[in-house]
Design a protein around this motif. Sequence first.
Motif, PDB file in Angstrom:
ATOM      1  N   ARG A   9     -62.584  47.242  60.326  1.00  0.00           N
ATOM      2  CA  ARG A   9     -61.615  47.829  60.815  1.00  0.00           C
ATOM      3  C   ARG A   9     -61.842  48.388  62.190  1.00  0.00           C
ATOM      4  O   ARG A   9     -60.731  48.501  62.903  1.00  0.00           O
ATOM      5  CB  ARG A   9     -61.446  49.315  60.075  1.00  0.00           C
ATOM      6  CG  ARG A   9     -60.354  50.227  60.410  1.00  0.00           C
ATOM      7  CD  ARG A   9     -60.286  51.527  59.446  1.00  0.00           C
ATOM      8  NE  ARG A   9     -59.807  51.158  58.054  1.00  0.00           N
ATOM      9  CZ  ARG A   9     -60.525  51.485  56.980  1.00  0.00           C
ATOM     10  NH1 ARG A   9     -61.628  52.031  57.012  1.00  0.00           N
ATOM     11  NH2 ARG A   9     -59.959  51.018  55.858  1.00  0.00           N
ATOM     12  N   GLY A  37     -47.123  56.581  66.597  1.00  0.00           N
ATOM     13  CA  GLY A  37     -46.886  56.496  65.417  1.00  0.00           C
ATOM     14  C   GLY A  37     -48.326  56.597  64.245  1.00  0.00           C
ATOM     15  O   GLY A  37     -49.323  56.628  64.835  1.00  0.00           O
ATOM     16  N   TYR A  38     -47.958  56.746  62.976  1.00  0.00           N
ATOM     17  CA  TYR A  38     -49.106  56.865  62.209  1.00  0.00           C
ATOM     18  C   TYR A  38     -50.091  55.501  62.120  1.00  0.00           C
ATOM     19  O   TYR A  38     -49.285  54.509  62.340  1.00  0.00           O
ATOM     20  CB  TYR A  38     -48.663  57.040  60.574  1.00  0.00           C
ATOM     21  CG  TYR A  38     -47.803  58.148  60.609  1.00  0.00           C
ATOM     22  CD1 TYR A  38     -48.257  59.612  61.052  1.00  0.00           C
ATOM     23  CD2 TYR A  38     -46.768  58.647  59.900  1.00  0.00           C
ATOM     24  CE1 TYR A  38     -47.690  60.530  60.854  1.00  0.00           C
ATOM     25  CE2 TYR A  38     -46.112  59.488  59.832  1.00  0.00           C
ATOM     26  CZ  TYR A  38     -46.667  60.617  60.357  1.00  0.00           C
ATOM     27  OH  TYR A  38     -45.937  61.810  59.810  1.00  0.00           O
ATOM     28  N   ASP A  39     -51.204  55.535  61.857  1.00  0.00           N
ATOM     29  CA  ASP A  39     -52.040  54.599  62.056  1.00  0.00           C
ATOM     30  C   ASP A  39     -52.068  53.507  61.005  1.00  0.00           C
ATOM     31  O   ASP A  39     -52.784  53.469  59.919  1.00  0.00           O
ATOM     32  CB  ASP A  39     -53.730  54.865  62.040  1.00  0.00           C
ATOM     33  CG  ASP A  39     -54.507  53.842  62.537  1.00  0.00           C
ATOM     34  OD1 ASP A  39     -53.929  52.671  62.600  1.00  0.00           O
ATOM     35  OD2 ASP A  39     -55.582  53.875  62.687  1.00  0.00           O
ATOM     36  N   LEU A  40     -51.073  52.876  60.765  1.00  0.00           N
ATOM     37  CA  LEU A  40     -50.680  51.637  59.702  1.00  0.00           C
ATOM     38  C   LEU A  40     -51.545  50.924  59.514  1.00  0.00           C
ATOM     39  O   LEU A  40     -51.682  50.239  58.390  1.00  0.00           O
ATOM     40  CB  LEU A  40     -49.190  51.616  59.533  1.00  0.00           C
ATOM     41  CG  LEU A  40     -48.233  52.477  59.677  1.00  0.00           C
ATOM     42  CD1 LEU A  40     -46.642  51.973  59.759  1.00  0.00           C
ATOM     43  CD2 LEU A  40     -48.227  53.702  58.353  1.00  0.00           C
ATOM     44  N   SER A  55     -54.902  50.806  60.420  1.00  0.00           N
ATOM     45  CA  SER A  55     -56.095  51.417  59.484  1.00  0.00           C
ATOM     46  C   SER A  55     -56.054  51.458  58.039  1.00  0.00           C
ATOM     47  O   SER A  55     -56.653  50.909  57.338  1.00  0.00           O
ATOM     48  CB  SER A  55     -56.762  52.611  60.416  1.00  0.00           C
ATOM     49  OG  SER A  55     -57.235  52.262  61.516  1.00  0.00           O
ATOM     50  N   LEU A  56     -54.669  51.670  57.741  1.00  0.00           N
ATOM     51  CA  LEU A  56     -54.354  51.917  56.519  1.00  0.00           C
ATOM     52  C   LEU A  56     -54.127  50.589  55.711  1.00  0.00           C
ATOM     53  O   LEU A  56     -54.441  50.489  54.566  1.00  0.00           O
ATOM     54  CB  LEU A  56     -52.808  52.671  56.345  1.00  0.00           C
ATOM     55  CG  LEU A  56     -52.346  53.088  54.995  1.00  0.00           C
ATOM     56  CD1 LEU A  56     -53.455  54.242  54.718  1.00  0.00           C
ATOM     57  CD2 LEU A  56     -50.800  53.604  55.327  1.00  0.00           C
ATOM     58  N   VAL A  80     -55.834  47.921  56.549  1.00  0.00           N
ATOM     59  CA  VAL A  80     -57.268  47.422  56.586  1.00  0.00           C
ATOM     60  C   VAL A  80     -58.286  48.101  55.412  1.00  0.00           C
ATOM     61  O   VAL A  80     -58.036  49.211  55.177  1.00  0.00           O
ATOM     62  CB  VAL A  80     -57.952  47.470  57.870  1.00  0.00           C
ATOM     63  CG1 VAL A  80     -59.559  46.997  57.656  1.00  0.00           C
ATOM     64  CG2 VAL A  80     -57.601  46.942  59.165  1.00  0.00           C
ATOM     65  N   ASN A 127     -53.465  58.669  47.638  1.00  0.00           N
ATOM     66  CA  ASN A 127     -53.541  57.213  47.416  1.00  0.00           C
ATOM     67  C   ASN A 127     -52.406  56.582  46.722  1.00  0.00           C
ATOM     68  O   ASN A 127     -51.741  55.692  47.418  1.00  0.00           O
ATOM     69  CB  ASN A 127     -54.940  56.796  46.729  1.00  0.00           C
ATOM     70  CG  ASN A 127     -56.097  56.810  47.659  1.00  0.00           C
ATOM     71  OD1 ASN A 127     -56.181  55.710  48.631  1.00  0.00           O
ATOM     72  ND2 ASN A 127     -56.772  57.849  47.975  1.00  0.00           N
ATOM     73  N   VAL A 158     -49.045  56.873  48.719  1.00  0.00           N
ATOM     74  CA  VAL A 158     -49.022  56.148  49.733  1.00  0.00           C
ATOM     75  C   VAL A 158     -48.574  54.661  49.289  1.00  0.00           C
ATOM     76  O   VAL A 158     -47.784  53.961  49.629  1.00  0.00           O
ATOM     77  CB  VAL A 158     -50.337  55.833  50.472  1.00  0.00           C
ATOM     78  CG1 VAL A 158     -50.382  54.583  51.367  1.00  0.00           C
ATOM     79  CG2 VAL A 158     -50.556  57.051  51.259  1.00  0.00           C
ATOM     80  N   ASP A 195     -57.404  54.288  53.589  1.00  0.00           N
ATOM     81  CA  ASP A 195     -58.272  55.073  54.811  1.00  0.00           C
ATOM     82  C   ASP A 195     -57.397  56.094  55.262  1.00  0.00           C
ATOM     83  O   ASP A 195     -56.525  56.072  56.315  1.00  0.00           O
ATOM     84  CB  ASP A 195     -58.387  53.986  56.032  1.00  0.00           C
ATOM     85  CG  ASP A 195     -58.978  54.681  57.188  1.00  0.00           C
ATOM     86  OD1 ASP A 195     -59.568  55.904  56.867  1.00  0.00           O
ATOM     87  OD2 ASP A 195     -59.030  54.047  58.177  1.00  0.00           O
ATOM     88  N   LEU A 196     -57.376  57.229  54.385  1.00  0.00           N
ATOM     89  CA  LEU A 196     -56.437  58.487  54.739  1.00  0.00           C
ATOM     90  C   LEU A 196     -56.975  59.218  55.886  1.00  0.00           C
ATOM     91  O   LEU A 196     -56.225  60.145  56.319  1.00  0.00           O
ATOM     92  CB  LEU A 196     -56.083  59.399  53.365  1.00  0.00           C
ATOM     93  CG  LEU A 196     -55.888  58.674  52.187  1.00  0.00           C
ATOM     94  CD1 LEU A 196     -55.801  59.651  50.992  1.00  0.00           C
ATOM     95  CD2 LEU A 196     -54.370  58.104  52.305  1.00  0.00           C
ATOM     96  N   SER A 249     -58.051  57.756  58.838  1.00  0.00           N
ATOM     97  CA  SER A 249     -57.432  57.284  60.031  1.00  0.00           C
ATOM     98  C   SER A 249     -56.087  57.706  59.947  1.00  0.00           C
ATOM     99  O   SER A 249     -55.474  57.919  61.111  1.00  0.00           O
ATOM    100  CB  SER A 249     -57.486  55.836  60.112  1.00  0.00           C
ATOM    101  OG  SER A 249     -58.891  55.499  60.311  1.00  0.00           O
ATOM    102  N   LEU A 250     -55.466  57.848  58.708  1.00  0.00           N
ATOM    103  CA  LEU A 250     -54.108  58.067  58.898  1.00  0.00           C
ATOM    104  C   LEU A 250     -53.822  59.353  59.194  1.00  0.00           C
ATOM    105  O   LEU A 250     -52.690  59.533  60.026  1.00  0.00           O
ATOM    106  CB  LEU A 250     -53.543  57.987  57.455  1.00  0.00           C
ATOM    107  CG  LEU A 250     -51.926  58.024  57.092  1.00  0.00           C
ATOM    108  CD1 LEU A 250     -51.184  56.833  57.899  1.00  0.00           C
ATOM    109  CD2 LEU A 250     -51.578  57.865  55.541  1.00  0.00           C
ATOM    110  N   SER A 281     -51.925  61.919  63.454  1.00  0.00           N
ATOM    111  CA  SER A 281     -50.553  62.187  62.834  1.00  0.00           C
ATOM    112  C   SER A 281     -50.111  63.848  63.419  1.00  0.00           C
ATOM    113  O   SER A 281     -49.095  64.229  62.806  1.00  0.00           O
ATOM    114  CB  SER A 281     -50.848  62.355  61.523  1.00  0.00           C
ATOM    115  OG  SER A 281     -51.794  63.578  60.999  1.00  0.00           O
TER     116      SER A 281
END
Lengths: 464, 464
Positions: free
Chosen positions: A166, A194-197, A199-200, A202, A443, A446, B196-197, B199-200, B204
């Motif tokens: 990651r 924007g949101y860290d999609l 990392s999400l 990964v 989780n 999401v 990976d909440l 990093s999300l 944000s």
Amino acid sequence: MPQELPVRALTDRLHRDLPEGRVVTDRAVLAGYAHDEAEWAPHALPVAMVRPRTAEEVRAVVLACLDHAAPVVPRGAGTGLSGGANAVDGAVVLSTEAMTAIRRIDPLERLAVVEPGVVNEDLRTACAAYDLWYPPDPASARWSTIGGNVATNAGGLCCVKYGVTRDYVLGLEFVTGTGELVRVGRRTAKGVAGYDLTSLMVGSEGTLGVITEVTLRLRPSRPPEHTVAGYFSSVVDAGRAVAAVAAAGVTPSALELIDRHCLQAVDAWKQMGLSADADVVLLGRTDAPGPAGQEEAEAMLRCFEGAGATWAARSTDPQEADALFEARRLAYPALERLGPVLTEDICVPKSAVPEMLGRIEAIAQRHDTLIANIAHAGDGNLHPLLITPPGDQAARERAQAAFHEIIAEALALGGTVTGEHGVGLLKRDGLRAELGPAVMALNRAVKDALDPRGLLNPGKVTGR
Amino acid sequence: MPQELPVRALTDRLHRDLPEGRVVTDRAVLAGYAHDEAEWAPHALPVAMVRPRTAEEVRAVVLACLDHAAPVVPRGAGTGLSGGANAVDGAVVLSTEAMTAIRRIDPLERLAVVEPGVVNEDLRTACAAYDLWYPPDPASARWSTIGGNVATNAGGLCCVKYGVTRDYVLGLEFVTGTGELVRVGRRTAKGVAGYDLTSLMVGSEGTLGVITEVTLRLRPSRPPEHTVAGYFSSVVDAGRAVAAVAAAGVTPSALELIDRHCLQAVDAWKQMGLSADADVVLLGRTDAPGPAGQEEAEAMLRCFEGAGATWAARSTDPQEADALFEARRLAYPALERLGPVLTEDICVPKSAVPEMLGRIEAIAQRHDTLIANIAHAGDGNLHPLLITPPGDQAARERAQAAFHEIIAEALALGGTVTGEHGVGLLKRDGLRAELGPAVMALNRAVKDALDPRGLLNPGKVTGR
């Protein structure tokens, strides 16, 4: 077992929408794509395996599966250890193994753009030509793919200093569960748009999208490493050495533990002439530049000796040092030769490593189960390997009981059920225990938000 | 304007559910909590400001606001530059400024556990006592809080080598938009248990949860830095020096650009005796240990000279070097003294830095707008600062046109609209242009999934 007619309609559609040779329905071939290395986890024969070559072809597979309500199980090289790539009933396995182009290596921006099927070590070799380095180095680096590494957030030996996958993924292109081709992340050094999609995605094990391109951060090549080896007469002593290294403020570039079971198995397989004088071997490395490297190596050596090493030395022979690390990498396949292996991947605080190793020993005795240990000891990521004689059902049940107890003990010590292998199928119970209902619900929210049709790798991670 | 009676019902509830002194409804005080440093962005007077001291008190605020359908606007120190903490009509501002405990600094695990209101520099000072270091160092480090840094994924000067806030956040405790107190992430070195909440949540901007505790990764203290300064007669020359440093394979620990406007403004304010001989000053630093540090400093010096520096030298006087970096940190408040400042935060590929700086100059001329430049030049993160004389509406409109053109040019060069300040309100148009409709839809899906009632910081980031 899926109905014949709907299956035929789906495979016909795949044959129609994809170029010749991409779709495989031969049962003998499919059998090889039914599961990854987690043979203990449930799996089923897929109805088809598709090897797309472009993002648009990946999209065509997802769209066909959407129309036929067939699960898509993305797969890299199948070296996963948690069942994340195991097929489910009626599924299409989408293998990225034919998407092997390294599209760009940019020394100025220090990044690489690759297709998901590029083998980790092939990328590392290509980077070396530019004096660049892609750090994440799972023991499977020779076989596993970048796409699979990203999907599981793979770790490896040098992660103790350089972080996990990651930390190197800048951006991704992927196909969503609704069949859209999207790009997230960036090609710049920083970005918070924007949101860290990225990392999400990964570590999401193919449950949120099918990766079609990866943009990776690279580092400059590093100085040669110094290696320190230490032999210990107990795993607990070795664990104390690990805690001492952390306490001494040293940042090793690798700190690996291998026990006698692993050394013997590798030696029996490869005849490397490994010493079996020790119960446990610790291998430390440092890549600090110049004199700092020598100082860190000396400090590590003193930690080994102080913790009761029966023998410890700095390796002056690079070949000897490489052989020891090669033994580390071969431990898993070597043990698999002895019987089915159930692989743990717990990670505990560094200070808890000696205690955890002691508890694993006690569990092995209590359940009369052979537990070999390899560990990325420097970051507390332990891989107890539970080995059962082939065909011995009672031993298998004892091993499963031991497996659950190790997970419970890791959680009790403030650890996690999976440091780097992923949840897949094997760690789903552990995940629920670790996260609790409120975070499990986040989780699932999401998953539902990003794969509203529940198409992608159903049953993995969240159980959805 | 919110109705009197419902507002009264909400503030009564807050007074009832929280200890004495936490809830503020005095309009003069509220005015200071209506916006962050982005005074150009829209804002409204909140109906209340609450300063909880515990996670349970944060939860009480969220539950009260849920019942009264009042937006919650989380706020750290209010040093944000994009309007991410600007209040909206009917909102309760939830300030974390009273949650200032450093709960734990653990040298062995190399982590810190802190409350969100801890000031960045206070944490750095506390870590130094353990010979540890928390790298992210936004220019606001002396005032901004860890909670705010996490919410915006703050960068800073040393991020060119050490990464941004997200790279240091191991775990978070936060209150969700439905009023649940949850914990995500880990306290171990590695972990892939679930999505990976963590990093999300990072970056944000308070739209997915209110952070109540942060677990941060630390590094060992680093060696002293070597400083190299270069004067250039054009921003484009300085940009070429930046590209040359990257191409030379040097990894500076800071590489900052300050132009004449900034230097003059700081000097006029602080009388630091800064030279105004140059149009642009580049400040490079390296913290490589021992001789490697000297070599990197020499290499940087050669890059500066090769790119046409009118003067360049290694600084042998630490006080002089610190003064130059102090000028860098004071540039923003110094310019604010001249009039309202509209702050850009674009990040472009390193190779595009000279081109981008040239385009900014052209835009300044075209729109007759004073644009000062500070930049984390080493990672391509540029902060053109658009300054207008107070009260000059025409100049304000020209500046806004220039602002949008800079964003468009950054995107055209493969850049992002925000490198480290966040989207807030000011970059929402830019965000839509950068991400496109499909990825915006994914962002909105995440927001809807994790804040189904739309309670948290509405209107920010996704516009939801």
